[in-house]
Design an enzyme around this catalytic site. Structure first.
Site, PDB file in Angstrom:
ATOM      1  N   ASP A  13      36.188  45.299  46.278  1.00 47.99           N
ATOM      2  CA  ASP A  13      36.074  44.891  44.875  1.00 47.99           C
ATOM      3  C   ASP A  13      35.174  45.794  44.053  1.00 47.99           C
ATOM      4  O   ASP A  13      34.524  45.364  43.106  1.00 47.99           O
ATOM      5  CB  ASP A  13      35.565  43.429  44.768  1.00 47.99           C
ATOM      6  CG  ASP A  13      36.466  42.480  45.509  1.00 47.99           C
ATOM      7  OD1 ASP A  13      37.667  42.756  45.600  1.00 47.99           O
ATOM      8  OD2 ASP A  13      35.969  41.452  46.006  1.00 47.99           O
ATOM      9  N   LYS A  16      38.439  49.683  42.461  1.00 50.08           N
ATOM     10  CA  LYS A  16      39.414  50.720  42.855  1.00 50.08           C
ATOM     11  C   LYS A  16      40.651  50.699  41.964  1.00 50.08           C
ATOM     12  O   LYS A  16      41.136  51.741  41.525  1.00 50.08           O
ATOM     13  CB  LYS A  16      39.835  50.507  44.333  1.00 50.08           C
ATOM     14  CG  LYS A  16      38.665  50.604  45.310  1.00 50.08           C
ATOM     15  CD  LYS A  16      39.084  50.255  46.716  1.00 50.08           C
ATOM     16  CE  LYS A  16      39.422  48.794  46.925  1.00 50.08           C
ATOM     17  NZ  LYS A  16      38.286  47.864  46.823  1.00 50.08           N
ATOM     18  N   GLY A  40      42.850  42.537  46.022  1.00 49.50           N
ATOM     19  CA  GLY A  40      43.144  42.134  44.640  1.00 49.50           C
ATOM     20  C   GLY A  40      42.595  43.229  43.756  1.00 49.50           C
ATOM     21  O   GLY A  40      41.388  43.393  43.656  1.00 49.50           O
ATOM     22  N   HIS A  41      43.477  44.028  43.177  1.00 52.43           N
ATOM     23  CA  HIS A  41      43.055  45.167  42.366  1.00 52.43           C
ATOM     24  C   HIS A  41      43.349  44.862  40.901  1.00 52.43           C
ATOM     25  O   HIS A  41      44.498  44.681  40.521  1.00 52.43           O
ATOM     26  CB  HIS A  41      43.764  46.446  42.838  1.00 52.43           C
ATOM     27  CG  HIS A  41      43.374  46.857  44.228  1.00 52.43           C
ATOM     28  ND1 HIS A  41      43.864  47.972  44.858  1.00 52.43           N
ATOM     29  CD2 HIS A  41      42.496  46.300  45.106  1.00 52.43           C
ATOM     30  CE1 HIS A  41      43.309  48.073  46.063  1.00 52.43           C
ATOM     31  NE2 HIS A  41      42.500  47.062  46.232  1.00 52.43           N
ATOM     32  N   GLN A 224      40.147  47.143  50.242  1.00 50.84           N
ATOM     33  CA  GLN A 224      38.893  46.687  50.842  1.00 50.84           C
ATOM     34  C   GLN A 224      37.816  47.764  50.662  1.00 50.84           C
ATOM     35  O   GLN A 224      37.904  48.542  49.737  1.00 50.84           O
ATOM     36  CB  GLN A 224      39.078  46.312  52.329  1.00 50.84           C
ATOM     37  CG  GLN A 224      39.889  45.035  52.554  1.00 50.84           C
ATOM     38  CD  GLN A 224      41.389  45.232  52.447  1.00 50.84           C
ATOM     39  OE1 GLN A 224      41.957  46.091  53.102  1.00 50.84           O
ATOM     40  NE2 GLN A 224      42.057  44.445  51.622  1.00 50.84           N
ATOM     41  N   ASP A 333      27.285  48.537  33.292  1.00 46.43           N
ATOM     42  CA  ASP A 333      27.042  47.665  32.140  1.00 46.43           C
ATOM     43  C   ASP A 333      26.454  46.311  32.553  1.00 46.43           C
ATOM     44  O   ASP A 333      25.726  45.692  31.782  1.00 46.43           O
ATOM     45  CB  ASP A 333      28.346  47.447  31.363  1.00 46.43           C
ATOM     46  CG  ASP A 333      29.467  46.921  32.254  1.00 46.43           C
ATOM     47  OD1 ASP A 333      29.833  47.623  33.214  1.00 46.43           O
ATOM     48  OD2 ASP A 333      29.960  45.801  32.003  1.00 46.43           O
ATOM     49  N   SER A 412      31.605  53.876  35.017  1.00 45.96           N
ATOM     50  CA  SER A 412      32.445  52.874  34.364  1.00 45.96           C
ATOM     51  C   SER A 412      31.548  51.867  33.668  1.00 45.96           C
ATOM     52  O   SER A 412      30.580  51.375  34.247  1.00 45.96           O
ATOM     53  CB  SER A 412      33.312  52.196  35.429  1.00 45.96           C
ATOM     54  OG  SER A 412      34.025  51.117  34.867  1.00 45.96           O
TER      55      SER A 412
HETATM   56  P1  GDP Z   1      39.099  46.371  43.448  1.00 45.62           P
HETATM   57  O1  GDP Z   1      39.521  45.382  44.468  1.00 45.62           O
HETATM   58  O2  GDP Z   1      38.212  47.435  44.005  1.00 45.62           O
HETATM   59  O3  GDP Z   1      40.243  46.956  42.664  1.00 45.62           O
HETATM   60  O4  GDP Z   1      38.192  45.559  42.404  1.00 45.62           O
HETATM   61  P2  GDP Z   1      38.503  44.101  41.794  1.00 45.62           P
HETATM   62  O5  GDP Z   1      39.564  44.223  40.777  1.00 45.62           O
HETATM   63  O6  GDP Z   1      38.710  43.106  42.870  1.00 45.62           O
HETATM   64  O7  GDP Z   1      37.111  43.740  41.177  1.00 45.62           O
HETATM   65  C1  GDP Z   1      36.510  44.516  40.202  1.00 45.62           C
HETATM   66  C2  GDP Z   1      36.256  43.621  38.982  1.00 45.62           C
HETATM   67  O8  GDP Z   1      35.366  44.261  38.098  1.00 45.62           O
HETATM   68  C3  GDP Z   1      37.511  43.354  38.186  1.00 45.62           C
HETATM   69  O9  GDP Z   1      37.396  42.105  37.583  1.00 45.62           O
HETATM   70  C4  GDP Z   1      37.483  44.467  37.126  1.00 45.62           C
HETATM   71  O10 GDP Z   1      38.183  44.105  35.950  1.00 45.62           O
HETATM   72  C5  GDP Z   1      36.004  44.552  36.852  1.00 45.62           C
HETATM   73  N1  GDP Z   1      35.496  45.875  36.488  1.00 45.62           N
HETATM   74  C6  GDP Z   1      35.876  47.099  36.943  1.00 45.62           C
HETATM   75  N2  GDP Z   1      35.076  48.053  36.435  1.00 45.62           N
HETATM   76  C7  GDP Z   1      34.155  47.425  35.672  1.00 45.62           C
HETATM   77  C8  GDP Z   1      33.038  47.864  34.904  1.00 45.62           C
HETATM   78  O11 GDP Z   1      32.695  49.039  34.853  1.00 45.62           O
HETATM   79  N3  GDP Z   1      32.327  46.903  34.242  1.00 45.62           N
HETATM   80  C9  GDP Z   1      32.632  45.581  34.298  1.00 45.62           C
HETATM   81  N4  GDP Z   1      31.890  44.723  33.626  1.00 45.62           N
HETATM   82  N5  GDP Z   1      33.692  45.147  35.001  1.00 45.62           N
HETATM   83  C10 GDP Z   1      34.419  46.050  35.695  1.00 45.62           C
HETATM   84  P1  IMO Z   2      39.960  44.661  47.713  1.00 47.69           P
HETATM   85  O1  IMO Z   2      41.015  45.685  48.047  1.00 47.69           O
HETATM   86  C1  IMO Z   2      36.750  42.062  49.094  1.00 47.69           C
HETATM   87  C2  IMO Z   2      37.179  40.312  53.081  1.00 47.69           C
HETATM   88  C3  IMO Z   2      37.378  38.816  53.183  1.00 47.69           C
HETATM   89  C4  IMO Z   2      36.722  38.554  54.525  1.00 47.69           C
HETATM   90  C5  IMO Z   2      37.115  39.777  55.333  1.00 47.69           C
HETATM   91  C6  IMO Z   2      38.338  39.588  56.220  1.00 47.69           C
HETATM   92  O2  IMO Z   2      40.310  43.791  46.570  1.00 47.69           O
HETATM   93  O3  IMO Z   2      38.614  45.308  47.586  1.00 47.69           O
HETATM   94  P2  IMO Z   2      40.961  39.375  55.769  1.00 47.69           P
HETATM   95  O4  IMO Z   2      41.725  38.490  54.837  1.00 47.69           O
HETATM   96  O5  IMO Z   2      41.143  40.825  55.522  1.00 47.69           O
HETATM   97  O6  IMO Z   2      41.155  39.016  57.196  1.00 47.69           O
HETATM   98  O7  IMO Z   2      39.408  39.046  55.445  1.00 47.69           O
HETATM   99  O8  IMO Z   2      37.371  40.802  54.405  1.00 47.69           O
HETATM  100  N1  IMO Z   2      38.160  41.016  52.209  1.00 47.69           N
HETATM  101  C7  IMO Z   2      37.864  41.516  51.005  1.00 47.69           C
HETATM  102  N2  IMO Z   2      36.730  41.430  50.284  1.00 47.69           N
HETATM  103  N3  IMO Z   2      37.805  42.761  48.627  1.00 47.69           N
HETATM  104  C8  IMO Z   2      38.930  42.873  49.351  1.00 47.69           C
HETATM  105  O9  IMO Z   2      39.950  43.683  49.002  1.00 47.69           O
HETATM  106  C9  IMO Z   2      39.019  42.202  50.588  1.00 47.69           C
HETATM  107  N4  IMO Z   2      39.978  42.066  51.529  1.00 47.69           N
HETATM  108  C10 IMO Z   2      39.435  41.356  52.530  1.00 47.69           C
HETATM  109  O10 IMO Z   2      36.732  38.150  52.132  1.00 47.69           O
HETATM  110  O11 IMO Z   2      35.326  38.576  54.383  1.00 47.69           O
HETATM  111 MG    MG Z   3      39.475  43.318  44.785  1.00 49.73          MG
END
Ligand code: GDP
Ligand code: IMO
Ligand code: MG
Length: 423
Positions: A13, A16, A40-41, A224, A333, A412
Site C-alpha cells: 500500500d 504503487k 488493491g491498487h 504487496q 503531505d 508524491s
Molecule cells: P498500492 O497498493 O501500493 O497501490 O497502494 P494503495 O492504493 O493500496 O494505497 C495507497 C493509498 O494512498 C491510496 O488510497 C492512494 O489514493 C493514496 N495515495 C497515494 N499517494 C498518495 C500521496 O502522495 N498522498 C496521499 N495523501 N495519498 C496518497
Molecule cells: P498491495 O499490492 C498490504 C497482507 C495481508 C496479510 C498478509 C498475507 O495493495 O500493496 P494474503 O492475503 O496475501 O495471504 O495476506 O499480507 N497483504 C497486503 N497488505 N497491501 C497488499 O497489497 C497486501 N496483500 C497482502 O494483510 O497481512
Molecule cells: Mg494496496
C-alpha cells in the site's frame, strides 16, 4: 535493456498503483508479475477513483498493453468485477489486456481453505485478505494447480472437480465451522471463467521477450511489499509470493540482465495491515493522526492500517534485496503539521545497537532508536515543483538519500495523478 521494475519497499500500500499510472505514458507494456486480488491498487484522476486488484495499473491509458503475468494468481470472480468496472467507465480493454496461460486460478475452495486456515490459527492468524492466495500458491508449488491455459482444454471442468474434491477433504481436516454454498460459489466461478475467456490468453514469456527484442519498453508492476515477501519478509506474516525484484524474473519469464531501473516506492512513514511485527508502530496520537490524515484503510479489505514512523533499517534492507536504483516517496503531505518527525535509524537488539534487520523483529526483541527531524506545517497538496517544498521536508529527504545512497526521484504530495513532483 527495456525492462524497469516498480515495487513496494514496505508492507504494501505504498502507492504503487498511483505511480504506475503516472509512468505508463513512458512504456509500451505494463506487466503484473505476482500476487493476486489480495492487492488493491488505487488510481485517482479526473475526479474518479479506481481500485484495481489483478489488472495492471496501466489499463486507463490508450497506448499501453497490459499483461497479467504467469506469476499472478487470478480469481475469475473478482476479475469479472474488475472488468465490469472498466465497462462502466467505457475503457476498451479487449485488445490491450492479455493474460498469461501460465497464471494460476484461484478456485472458490481456495478461498474457503484460506478462511479455514486463518480461523484455525486463532490469535496467531496471518491476517490474510481471505482471497485464497496462500492455498492457491500452495497448489502451484505442490503441482496440483489449475492454470489459465487449462481453460482452453475441453476437460477443464474435470480438473476443477478433482481439485475441488481434494479441497473439500482438506476442509474437513480443519476443525472449524465454515459455512458455504458450493453450488452458488461454482455458478459465480463459471460466470467468471466465461468472462475471462473473452480475453486473449498468451504465452506471456514469449510475448514479452519478443517485445524486448523489438525494442519495446516494459514496466513490471509489483504487488504487496518487500517485507511481505515469502522469503525476505516477516515470515510467517507474509504473503505467498516473491514480491521482491527476483519475483519479476520468475513471474514474467524475463532474465535478470534485461532489467534496468528498479523503482522502489515507500511512504514517508510506515503502515501495515494484518498481523505481524512492526517495530516502529505507534499506539499514540501521532499514529492516529497518520491513519486519519492518510485515510489508512485497506483498499481490498477496508481494514484499518497500523501506522508508525519511517523505518530506515527495514527500508535499507528492502533496497538491498531489490537493487533499487531510484526511490519514490509517497504521502509526504500526510506528515504536514507534525512538530517533530522521527526516523528509525537503528535497533536496540538484545542489549546491542544494530543497523541491520535481524531474524527476530518481534517487539520483545527490538526497540527502535530514532533520529528526530523538525516538521513542517505547509500544505503540500497543491505544490508542483521541488523548489516549492518546505526546507524541513527537503532535509528529511536528503537524510533518506544519504542513508540509503539512492536518489529520491519522485515526491508524491496527494493521491491524484497530478500531485506528483519529479526531482
Ligand atoms: P498500492 O497498493 O501500493 O497501490 O497502494 P494503495 O492504493 O493500496 O494505497 C495507497 C493509498 O494512498 C491510496 O488510497 C492512494 O489514493 C493514496 N495515495 C497515494 N499517494 C498518495 C500521496 O502522495 N498522498 C496521499 N495523501 N495519498 C496518497
Ligand atoms: P498491495 O499490492 C498490504 C497482507 C495481508 C496479510 C498478509 C498475507 O495493495 O500493496 P494474503 O492475503 O496475501 O495471504 O495476506 O499480507 N497483504 C497486503 N497488505 N497491501 C497488499 O497489497 C497486501 N496483500 C497482502 O494483510 O497481512
Ligand atoms: Mg494496496
Amino acid at each position: 535493456m527495456a525492462v524497469d521494475l516498480l515495487l513496494g519497499l514496505q508492507w504494501g500500500d505504498e502507492g504503487k498503483g498511483k505511480i504506475v499510472d503516472v509512468l505508463t505514458k513512458e512504456y509500451d507494456i505494463i506487466a503484473r508479475f505476482q500476487g493476486g486480488p489480495n492487492a488493491g491498487h488505487t488510481l485517482i484522476f479526473d475526479g474518479n477513483k479506481h481500485v484495481l486488484h489483478t489488472i495492471p495499473s496501466g489499463i486507463f491509458h490508450k497506448t499501453a498493453t497490459n499483461v497479467v503475468g504467469n506469476g499472478v494468481v487470478i480469481d475469475p470472480v473478482i476479475f469479472k468485477k474488475e472488468l465490469e468496472n472498466l465497462d462502466v467507465h467505457q475503457i476498451n480493454y479487449t485488445s490491450k489486456l492479455l493474460i498469461s496461460r501460465k497464471a494460476h486460478l484461484i478456485l472458490p475452495t481456495h478461498r474457503l481453505l484460506d478462511a479455514a486456515s486463518e480461523t484455525s490459527k486463532g490469535k496467531a492468524k496471518i491476517g490474510s485478505t481471505l482471497k485464497g492466495i496462500g492455498p492457491t500458491y500452495m497448489d502451484k508449488t505442490g503441482r496440483n494447480g489449475m492454470r489459465v491455459g487449462d481453460l482452453e482444454l475441453d476437460n477443464w471442468k474435470e480438473k476443477y472437480d478433482i481439485l475441488t474434491e481434494k479441497h473439500l477433504k482438506m476442509l474437513d481436516f480443519f476443525d472449524v465451522d465454515i459455512q458455504f454454498d458450493l453450488k452458488e460459489l461454482e455458478a459465480e466461478f463459471v460466470a467468471g471463467i466465461e468472462k475471462l475467456k473473452t480475453l486473449t490468453f498468451i504465452d506471456s514469456e514469449e510475448f514479452l521477450n519478443t517485445a524486448i527484442k523489438e525494442g519495446k519498453t516494459i514496466l513490471a508492476e509489483g504487488a504487496q511489499g518487500s517485507l511481505l515477501d515469502i522469503d525476505f519478509g516477516t515470515y510467517p506474516f507474509v504473503t505467498s509470493s516473491n514480491t521482491t525484484a527476483a519475483g519479476a524474473c520468475t513471474g514474467l519469464g524475463i532474465a535478470p540482465n534485461r532489467i534496468k531501473e528498479v523503482f522502489g516506492i515507500f511512504k514517508a512513514y510506515t503502515t501495515r495491515v494484518g498481523s505481524g511485527p512492526f517495530p516502529t508502530e505507534l499506539f499514540d496520537k501521532d499514529g492516529e493522526t497518520m491513519a486519519k490524515v492518510g485515510h489508512e484503510f485497506g483498499a481490498t479489505t477496508g481494514r484499518p492500517r497500523r501506522c508508525g514512523w519511517l523505518d530506515l533499517v527495514a527500508l535499507k534492507y528492502a533496497i538491498q534485496v531489490n537493487g533499487v536504483t531510484q526511490l519514490m516517496m509517497m504521502k509526504g503531505d500526510v506528515l504536514s503539521g507534525f512538530d517533530t518527525l522521527k526516523v528509525c535509524t537503528s535497533y536496540k537488539y538484545k542489549g546491542e545497537e544494530i543497523s541491520h534487520l535481524p531474524y527476530n523483529i518481534e517487539p520483545e526483541n527490538i526497540t527502535p532508536i530514532y533520529t528526530e527531524f523538525k516538521g513542517w506545517s505547509n500544505d503540500l497538496t497543491s505544490m508542483t515543483s521541488s523548489e516549492e517544498l518546505p526546507k524541513n521536508l527537503l532535509e528529511y529527504i536528503s537524510f533518506i538519500e544519504k542513508e540509503t545512497e539512492v536518489p529520491v526521484k519522485i515526491v508524491s504530495v496527494g493521491p491524484d495523478r497530478k500531485q506528483t513532483i519529479n526531482r
